[in-house]
Every structure is written in structure tokens, then in C-alpha cells.
Design a protein around this motif. Sequence first.
Motif, PDB file in Angstrom:
ATOM      1  N   ALA A 227     -52.420  95.630 -23.211  1.00 37.32           N
ATOM      2  CA  ALA A 227     -52.830  96.706 -22.298  1.00 37.32           C
ATOM      3  C   ALA A 227     -52.145  98.021 -22.656  1.00 37.32           C
ATOM      4  CB  ALA A 227     -52.490  96.301 -20.855  1.00 37.32           C
ATOM      5  N   TYR A 228     -50.820  97.968 -22.895  1.00 36.39           N
ATOM      6  CA  TYR A 228     -50.107  99.203 -23.254  1.00 36.39           C
ATOM      7  C   TYR A 228     -50.618  99.753 -24.576  1.00 36.39           C
ATOM      8  CZ  TYR A 228     -46.761  97.646 -19.692  1.00 36.39           C
ATOM      9  OH  TYR A 228     -46.167  97.240 -18.526  1.00 36.39           O
TER      10      TYR A 228
ATOM     11  N   THR B 235     -47.687 100.452  -9.710  1.00 36.23           N
ATOM     12  CA  THR B 235     -47.012  99.729 -10.782  1.00 36.23           C
ATOM     13  C   THR B 235     -45.678  99.155 -10.349  1.00 36.23           C
ATOM     14  OG1 THR B 235     -45.985 101.771 -11.559  1.00 36.23           O
ATOM     15  CG2 THR B 235     -48.106 101.154 -12.536  1.00 36.23           C
TER      16      THR B 235
ATOM     17  N   PHE C  81     -53.948 101.461 -24.107  1.00 33.77           N
ATOM     18  CA  PHE C  81     -53.826 102.762 -23.446  1.00 33.77           C
ATOM     19  C   PHE C  81     -53.351 103.820 -24.428  1.00 33.77           C
ATOM     20  CE2 PHE C  81     -51.312 105.901 -21.092  1.00 33.77           C
ATOM     21  CZ  PHE C  81     -52.254 106.350 -20.191  1.00 33.77           C
ATOM     22  N   VAL C  82     -52.386 103.457 -25.292  1.00 30.79           N
ATOM     23  CA  VAL C  82     -51.885 104.408 -26.290  1.00 30.79           C
ATOM     24  C   VAL C  82     -52.988 104.793 -27.268  1.00 30.79           C
ATOM     25  CG1 VAL C  82     -50.274 104.706 -28.207  1.00 30.79           C
ATOM     26  CG2 VAL C  82     -49.494 103.674 -26.072  1.00 30.79           C
TER      27      VAL C  82
ATOM     28  N   ALA D 197     -44.297  93.932 -15.769  1.00 29.40           N
ATOM     29  CA  ALA D 197     -45.124  94.210 -16.950  1.00 29.40           C
ATOM     30  C   ALA D 197     -46.325  93.272 -16.995  1.00 29.40           C
ATOM     31  CB  ALA D 197     -44.280  94.075 -18.221  1.00 29.40           C
TER      32      ALA D 197
ATOM     33  N   HIS E 286     -48.957  94.513 -14.673  1.00 33.32           N
ATOM     34  CA  HIS E 286     -49.729  95.628 -15.247  1.00 33.32           C
ATOM     35  C   HIS E 286     -50.837  95.085 -16.154  1.00 33.32           C
ATOM     36  CE1 HIS E 286     -45.731  98.079 -14.843  1.00 33.32           C
ATOM     37  NE2 HIS E 286     -46.295  97.811 -13.676  1.00 33.32           N
ATOM     38  N   GLY E 287     -50.497  94.099 -16.970  1.00 33.79           N
ATOM     39  CA  GLY E 287     -51.512  93.510 -17.829  1.00 33.79           C
ATOM     40  C   GLY E 287     -52.613  92.825 -17.045  1.00 33.79           C
TER      41      GLY E 287
ATOM     42  N   PRO F 143     -49.716  92.259 -21.211  1.00 35.01           N
ATOM     43  CA  PRO F 143     -49.313  93.665 -21.028  1.00 35.01           C
ATOM     44  C   PRO F 143     -49.134  94.400 -22.347  1.00 35.01           C
ATOM     45  CG  PRO F 143     -47.492  92.186 -20.501  1.00 35.01           C
ATOM     46  CD  PRO F 143     -48.716  91.338 -20.637  1.00 35.01           C
ATOM     47  N   CYS F 144     -48.709  93.702 -23.398  1.00 32.89           N
ATOM     48  CA  CYS F 144     -48.584  94.377 -24.698  1.00 32.89           C
ATOM     49  C   CYS F 144     -49.931  94.911 -25.164  1.00 32.89           C
ATOM     50  CB  CYS F 144     -47.999  93.416 -25.735  1.00 32.89           C
ATOM     51  SG  CYS F 144     -46.246  93.032 -25.489  1.00 32.89           S
TER      52      CYS F 144
END
Length: 384
Positions: free
Chosen positions: A64-65, A105, A68-69, A22, A25-26, A61-62
Amino acid sequence: MDPYSNPIAVVEDPYIRGLSYALVHGMYIKLLLWPVFLCYDYSMDAVPLVESLQDARLLLPCAAYLGFVLCGCHTLQRLTVRGAHSAKGAVLGLAIFVLSFLPMTNLLFPIGTLVAERLLYLPSIGFLVVLVCFAYDWARGPVRWLAFLLAGMLLAWWWWLCHARVGDWMTVEQITLVDGLKQLRSSRTQFNLANLYLQSQRMDEALAAYRRAVAADPQERDSQPLYHAGQILMYKGHYQEAETLLHKAVTGYFSPLTLHEEEVWHDYALALWHVGKHMEAAENFQNAIITNPSFPKGHNNLACALVLLGLSSQPVNMPLVQQGLQAAESLGQCWAAESWGGRKSFLFSNEVPQGPWLVWKKKKKGTLQWFGRRRKRNWHWKII
């Protein structure tokens, strides 16, 4: 899976592995938006494992997610608006981003590299499509001037970063130096930086970089930085520490394409000789010859070690002397067996007991000639 290129993939705990991926990803999203810290390698400890939810790095990553949402929700909302053609382009951009980003990923399968900036080439296309579509919508609103200003500032900043990075990649030496001084936690960047220092005879800086390369792998599996650090320590006369590092080198992993195994055994034997472990030194000279039977320096040093051991015994150990003479005969030619750094090899004896001795002399054609057995005090047997 190569533990150096993707150390997270070899972690057995799935909880730690998931949290660490994770974070990766960030890091990728950060590279897209804020590409300030760029490096050609992120191996080993360059990305420390995330072992707890309390790790503050998980905020990356938080974010980033969540971003994206939000992009997806905004795009879906715009699709319901009549005439919002830019929303279709945003959908296409999100699709390009997801389809190209998903294989890297490590969620579907582990890949052979942990972080690689080159893998962002395709996802960056989707990212830019989404960015342009959103900028188009903002440019049609009341804050049009602000949208153009922000877009111009962003493009100018990205251009400056690209220009600076192109300069870093002008030569191999330049990128090795720049990223080696920047990324201190990568084993590869530090190993390459140390090699660069070594070529310039900057021994202290090379040794420090090799030490950082070793420290990046707590298990000390890579033989190359251990071996070269041991060589420098031998050159500086720190034989005890050199023996420790070279012992780890002979038990580590390396590619025969980049490091000859017989050289590692040979230099380990030299370090053992200098710390007084003469019999172990002879055994490791033998290991070097077993690894490469046509290794002249190994035969030469093995002969010296065995003869010195035999002659220093009380009484003289003739079987050891004979074994040394046989090793010398197998050499066949006279080699100027200089050790690393242009410094001649080190085995010698100032006080040798009286006894049978072989005197070798280098002829003009480079062959070895035996002048027979002689008794002589204080004769030097050493590697030439």
C-alpha cells in the motif's frame, strides 16, 4: 480507550502498536481496491496484533505504501508535461485522500474504532479522482482499448459487490447472520450471532457462538457472553461449567443498560447451589439484593436458601431460618419467579428434617399468606 473497539490503542509496547497500525493501513487500502471481505465489526481479535517484522501480513501495508509513493511520483512527473491537465486533478485527488485518511490512521491520535468501512467514504472520493485521472491518461495512449476494458470490468465487479452487500443489509437478522458466519474472530459479531440463535431456541449453536465471543478476548473482560453462556449451561444441567463462567461474569465489565447486575449475581448463586456450595450461594443471593433491593426473585431465593440451610443443619440452625423468614417477609408479594428460558427456578429439597416450617400459599389476588408453623416430613421448599 475502549479495548474492544480499538484493542491496538491499549497495547503498551509502541513497537507492536506501530506494526499493528501499519497492518490496519494496508487493510484499508485493500478494502478500497479489493472489497471482497466486508464486515460491520472488526473488534478484539478480528485483527490480531503484529508482533514481529517476520509477520507475512506486513506485505500488505508495504504494498500500500509503495503504491501510494508510485502514484505520487507519477503525478509529479505528469505535472512537468505541458497540457497534462489530468495531473492537476490527480493532485487534488491525492490531497483529498491524504487529508481524509490521515485522521483515521491512529498516527495523530487514537480513534474509537480499529477498522470501520464507513470511514472510507471520504478517502474513496480522492481514490476515485486519482483513478479517473490515470484512466484518462491511459485512454489517450496506444492501449486505449485495454484501459476501457479494464475500467468496465472493474466497474461491473464493484457494482456486483455493492448489490450483494445491499442484500446483506436488508434486515438486522440477515446482516447479523451473514457477518457472524463470516467474521468468527470478532467478539461483537459472535455475540450478536449467538443472541440471534438464542431467539430461535437454537441452544447448541448459540452456546458455540458465545464461546467464540469469549475466546476473542483472552482476558475475558466482557461479562455478557460469559453470562449468557452460563445460562445455557445451567439450562442444559452443566452446573459446574456454568459456575465457572458465571464467576467470571460477576467479575467482568458490562453496561447496566444492557445487562442487569443483580441478574448475574442471582444466576451465579443458582449455579453455586447446584454444585453444593450452599453458603456461597446464599451470599451471592444477598449480593443480588444489595445491588437491587427491589429484586423480588432475589428475596425469594435468598429466603429459600437460608431456610434450607438452617433446616438441614443438625441441630436446626434457627438464626438462619429466622433470616430466611425475614427475607421472605421482605418480598411482600408472590412472584412467579421463573428463571431464564421459562424454566422454573431450581432450589428445592426432597428430604427436610422435622422442624418449624413456614407454608406459603398463593391466594387468588397474588398475595402471600402465612398459615403458621407446621411439622411435616419431606415438604418441598422451592421457588415457584
